[in-house]
Write a protein that holds these residues in place. Structure first.
Motif, PDB file in Angstrom:
ATOM      1  N   THR A 114      11.328   2.499   9.953  1.00 21.29           N
ATOM      2  CA  THR A 114       9.948   2.811   9.603  1.00 21.29           C
ATOM      3  C   THR A 114       9.770   2.729   8.096  1.00 21.29           C
ATOM      4  O   THR A 114      10.727   2.811   7.333  1.00 21.29           O
ATOM      5  N   ILE A 115       8.520   2.573   7.695  1.00 22.84           N
ATOM      6  CA  ILE A 115       8.130   2.576   6.289  1.00 22.84           C
ATOM      7  C   ILE A 115       7.027   3.617   6.143  1.00 22.84           C
ATOM      8  O   ILE A 115       6.061   3.612   6.916  1.00 22.84           O
ATOM      9  N   THR A 143       7.309 -10.515   7.938  1.00 30.30           N
ATOM     10  CA  THR A 143       7.511  -9.310   8.742  1.00 30.30           C
ATOM     11  C   THR A 143       6.227  -8.497   8.787  1.00 30.30           C
ATOM     12  O   THR A 143       5.603  -8.240   7.757  1.00 30.30           O
ATOM     13  N   PHE A 144       5.859  -8.083   9.990  1.00 27.10           N
ATOM     14  CA  PHE A 144       4.676  -7.265  10.218  1.00 27.10           C
ATOM     15  C   PHE A 144       5.121  -5.910  10.761  1.00 27.10           C
ATOM     16  O   PHE A 144       5.621  -5.829  11.876  1.00 27.10           O
ATOM     17  N   TYR A 145       4.966  -4.848   9.969  1.00 27.97           N
ATOM     18  CA  TYR A 145       5.198  -3.488  10.449  1.00 27.97           C
ATOM     19  C   TYR A 145       3.866  -2.962  10.952  1.00 27.97           C
ATOM     20  O   TYR A 145       2.819  -3.314  10.397  1.00 27.97           O
ATOM     21  N   GLY A 146       3.863  -2.130  11.989  1.00 30.44           N
ATOM     22  CA  GLY A 146       2.596  -1.692  12.543  1.00 30.44           C
ATOM     23  C   GLY A 146       2.572  -0.248  12.994  1.00 30.44           C
ATOM     24  O   GLY A 146       3.609   0.387  13.185  1.00 30.44           O
ATOM     25  N   GLU A 195       8.860  -1.248  12.333  1.00 26.78           N
ATOM     26  CA  GLU A 195       9.163  -2.671  12.466  1.00 26.78           C
ATOM     27  C   GLU A 195       8.812  -3.147  13.872  1.00 26.78           C
ATOM     28  O   GLU A 195       8.751  -2.356  14.815  1.00 26.78           O
ATOM     29  N   PRO A 196       8.567  -4.434  14.016  1.00 26.94           N
ATOM     30  CA  PRO A 196       8.124  -4.968  15.309  1.00 26.94           C
ATOM     31  C   PRO A 196       9.243  -5.030  16.343  1.00 26.94           C
ATOM     32  O   PRO A 196      10.411  -4.809  16.046  1.00 26.94           O
ATOM     33  N   THR A 247      -5.693   1.131  13.912  1.00 27.36           N
ATOM     34  CA  THR A 247      -4.382   0.539  13.671  1.00 27.36           C
ATOM     35  C   THR A 247      -4.152   0.298  12.180  1.00 27.36           C
ATOM     36  O   THR A 247      -5.090   0.285  11.388  1.00 27.36           O
ATOM     37  N   ALA A 248      -2.885   0.103  11.836  1.00 26.04           N
ATOM     38  CA  ALA A 248      -2.518  -0.257  10.472  1.00 26.04           C
ATOM     39  C   ALA A 248      -1.343  -1.218  10.521  1.00 26.04           C
ATOM     40  O   ALA A 248      -0.520  -1.144  11.437  1.00 26.04           O
ATOM     41  N   GLN A 249      -1.299  -2.114   9.557  1.00 29.46           N
ATOM     42  CA  GLN A 249      -0.191  -3.049   9.426  1.00 29.46           C
ATOM     43  C   GLN A 249       0.236  -3.093   7.962  1.00 29.46           C
ATOM     44  O   GLN A 249      -0.583  -2.968   7.062  1.00 29.46           O
TER      45      GLN A 249
END
Length: 171
Positions: A159-160, A117-120, A152-153, A102-104
Motif C-alpha cells: 500500500t501507499i 503502475t496503477f494503485y487504487g 497495488e493492483p 475512488t482514487a488512483q
C-alpha cells in the motif's frame, strides 16, 4: 501500438520538462497554491504542476460526478473520483458504500508505458481507506483536503499512504 507508446512517452517527457516554480511557501500540506494539488506520499512531498492539475464536473441522468487530478513533473498522478457529487462536504472512499468514490495513484514507466503502475482505492474488503473533504465549491473553484491509502493492483498487498493532501483548482 508503437505509435500509442511513442505518443504517451512524448506527453510524459513534455510534462517533465515544463518549467513551473514549486516554491509557493507551503510546506504544511494543509493548503495548496492556486491551480495545484499537494500531498505527502509515504512521507515524501508531492506537488502537482498547474498545467497537469484539473477538476472536471460531469452530470448525466441527474447524477453529478467530480474528477479531481494532479500530476507532478515526473508524471506521477493522483486521481480522485467523487460519484454523486453534491458540493461542499465529506466524501469517503470505502468498499462498503453503495456508490463508490475512488482514487488512483499512477506511477508512469517512461521507458515502457505498458508497465505503468496503477494503485487504487477502495480495494476488496478494504472498508474506509480515504476521505475527500471539499471545503469550497463555486462556479469557478474547488478546494479541499484528502487522505487515502491505495493498494497495488491484482490483489497485491503493498500500500501507499497519501496524507496531508490538499487541492485548490479553478474550474
Amino acid at each position: 501500438m508503437k505509435t500509442i507508446k511513442l505518443v504517451m512517452l512524448v506527453c510524459i517527457v513534455g510534462l517533465m520538462y515544463t518549467s513551473c516554480s514549486t516554491d509557493d511557501g507551503n510546506d504544511s500540506g494543509d493548503t495548496a497554491a492556486e491551480g495545484r494539488m499537494v500531498a505527502k506520499i509515504d512521507g515524501a512531498n508531492f506537488e502537482s504542476m498547474e498545467i497537469a492539475t484539473s477538476a472536471t464536473e460531469i452530470s448525466t441522468a441527474g447524477v453529478t460526478a467530480m474528477i479531481i487530478r494532479g500530476g507532478d513533473t515526473t508524471g506521477k498522478t493522483i486521481v480522485m473520483n467523487i460519484n454523486a457529487f453534491d458540493g461542499v462536504g465529506d466524501y469517503n472512499i470505502d468498499s462498503e458504500l453503495t456508490i463508490l468514490n475512488t482514487a488512483q495513484y499512477i506511477i508512469p514507466n517512461v521507458n515502457n508505458p505498458a508497465n505503468t503502475t496503477f494503485y487504487g482505492a477502495p480495494y476488496e474488503d478494504s472498508g474506509m481507506v480515504g476521505n475527500i473533504d471539499v471545503t469550497v465549491f463555486t462556479d469557478t473553484k474547488i478546494e479541499g483536503t484528502f487522505s487515502i491509502t491505495v493498494r497495488e493492483p491484482d490483489g497485491g498487498v503493498d500500500t501507499i499512504s497519501i496524507t496531508e493532501g490538499a487541492f485548490n483548482i479553478n474550474l
